[in-house]
Scaffold this active site. Structure first.
Site, PDB file in Angstrom:
ATOM      1  N   SER A   2      18.721  47.332   4.513  1.00 15.86           N
ATOM      2  CA  SER A   2      19.815  47.772   3.645  1.00 15.86           C
ATOM      3  C   SER A   2      20.512  49.012   4.194  1.00 15.86           C
ATOM      4  CB  SER A   2      19.273  48.086   2.243  1.00 15.86           C
ATOM      5  OG  SER A   2      18.516  47.016   1.735  1.00 15.86           O
TER       6      SER A   2
HETATM    7  N1  SAH Z   1      13.794  46.773   1.864  1.00 16.91           N
HETATM    8  C1  SAH Z   1      14.166  46.083   3.088  1.00 16.91           C
HETATM    9  C2  SAH Z   1      15.384  45.222   2.897  1.00 16.91           C
HETATM   10  C3  SAH Z   1      15.037  43.795   3.107  1.00 16.91           C
HETATM   11  S1  SAH Z   1      16.236  42.592   2.676  1.00 16.91           S
HETATM   12  C4  SAH Z   1      14.311  47.071   4.240  1.00 16.91           C
HETATM   13  O1  SAH Z   1      14.239  48.276   3.999  1.00 16.91           O
HETATM   14  O2  SAH Z   1      14.456  46.643   5.387  1.00 16.91           O
HETATM   15  C5  SAH Z   1      15.348  41.657   1.464  1.00 16.91           C
HETATM   16  C6  SAH Z   1      14.068  41.012   1.877  1.00 16.91           C
HETATM   17  O3  SAH Z   1      13.564  40.325   0.732  1.00 16.91           O
HETATM   18  C7  SAH Z   1      14.165  39.958   2.972  1.00 16.91           C
HETATM   19  O4  SAH Z   1      13.339  40.331   4.033  1.00 16.91           O
HETATM   20  C8  SAH Z   1      13.657  38.670   2.304  1.00 16.91           C
HETATM   21  O5  SAH Z   1      12.888  37.849   3.166  1.00 16.91           O
HETATM   22  C9  SAH Z   1      12.814  39.221   1.171  1.00 16.91           C
HETATM   23  N2  SAH Z   1      12.569  38.348   0.025  1.00 16.91           N
HETATM   24  C10 SAH Z   1      13.400  37.445  -0.563  1.00 16.91           C
HETATM   25  N3  SAH Z   1      12.778  36.871  -1.615  1.00 16.91           N
HETATM   26  C11 SAH Z   1      11.524  37.412  -1.702  1.00 16.91           C
HETATM   27  C12 SAH Z   1      10.401  37.229  -2.557  1.00 16.91           C
HETATM   28  N4  SAH Z   1      10.400  36.372  -3.574  1.00 16.91           N
HETATM   29  N5  SAH Z   1       9.295  37.975  -2.334  1.00 16.91           N
HETATM   30  C13 SAH Z   1       9.242  38.861  -1.310  1.00 16.91           C
HETATM   31  N6  SAH Z   1      10.255  39.069  -0.467  1.00 16.91           N
HETATM   32  C14 SAH Z   1      11.391  38.354  -0.643  1.00 16.91           C
END
Ligand code: SAH
Length: 218
Positions: free
Chosen positions: A65
């Site tokens: 993000s």
């Molecule tokens: N907080 C992260 C941003 C990741 S983007 C950072 O700092 O880099 C969102 C993430 O959520 C993705 O990697 C995706 O694979 C994950 N995601 C989507 N649905 C999910 C679920 N049900 N449980 C866990 N992770 C999930």
């Protein structure tokens, strides 16, 4: 000037121009974002963009993000230090690291195995031994360690998952984007006021990848 210094200067100006100038005020959040090496959480070939004012691809079709969004969501948790937190959507592990440098303990769940493994390695390399990463469906929470003083979700949900509300401590906040699958979402903050009493606030428009899972999108 060596490369580390270069990143340090970029990080300090990110804190000033992307965070402070846009209204992030919490000293804990500004200090944490000024400390965590964002460059360590993104693919090697993109390190020059580490402090850009936007999201970046991290593989598996996912993104780390925008720094401002991480700060905004972290600030919305109203942390004082020492809390036990749940982080859904580990991705690169960057947000978990920011949370981990303020809170006492962070449990983080990622549904893509490859990302979970890489994030766990990066977090260990960067010395965040108070962050635990697990691969699984975060919409169900992580019941073993509940209740959480704060829960943060980094993917857009169709509605607020009931299991996450149930795992929130009284007084704690759940911060989650809610809305249509491939459009803008509203960043919602749900506060547990008492056992069966919740308050909901809308913190503004955001755009996240979809939250996939039992209490997310199919
Ligand atoms: N907080 C992260 C941003 C990741 S983007 C950072 O700092 O880099 C969102 C993430 O959520 C993705 O990697 C995706 O694979 C994950 N995601 C989507 N649905 C999910 C679920 N049900 N449980 C866990 N992770 C999930």
């Amino acid at each position: 000037m060596n490369q580390d210094n270069g990143f340090e200067i970029q990080r300090a100006s990110m804190v000033d121009y992307q965070l402070r100038a846009r209204g992030i005020e919490s000293p804990q959040v500004l200090e944490a974002m000024g400390r965590v090496a964002r460059e360590a959480f993104i693919p090697e070939r993109m390190r020059d963009c580490a402090y850009d004012d936007g999201p970046l691809p991290i593989g598996a079709g996912q993104t780390i993000s925008q720094p401002y969004i991480v700060a905004l969501m972290t600030e919305a948790l109203d942390l004082e230090g020492g809390e036990k937190l749940l982080d859904i959507g580990t991705g690169s592990g960057y947000a978990a690291a920011v949370l981990g440098s303020i809170a006492g303990k962070v449990f983080s769940i990622e549904r893509v195995q490859e990302l979970a493994d890489r994030a766990a390695r990066t977090l260990a390399d960067e010395g965040f031994d108070n962050v635990e990463v697990r691969c699984g469906d975060g919409t169900m929470g992580w019941p073993e360690h509940q209740p959480y003083d704060g829960i943060i979700v980094a993917a857009g949900a169709p509605a607020v998952p009931e299991s996450l509300k149930r795992q929130l401590a009284v007084g704690g906040h759940l911060v989650i984007p809610v809305g249509k699958e491939h459009s803008v979402q509203s960043l919602m903050r749900i506060t547990r006021l008492a056992q069966g009493e919740f308050r909901t606030e809308d913190l503004g428009a955001v755009r996240f990848v979809p939250l996939l899972g039992e209490q997310g999108w199919s």
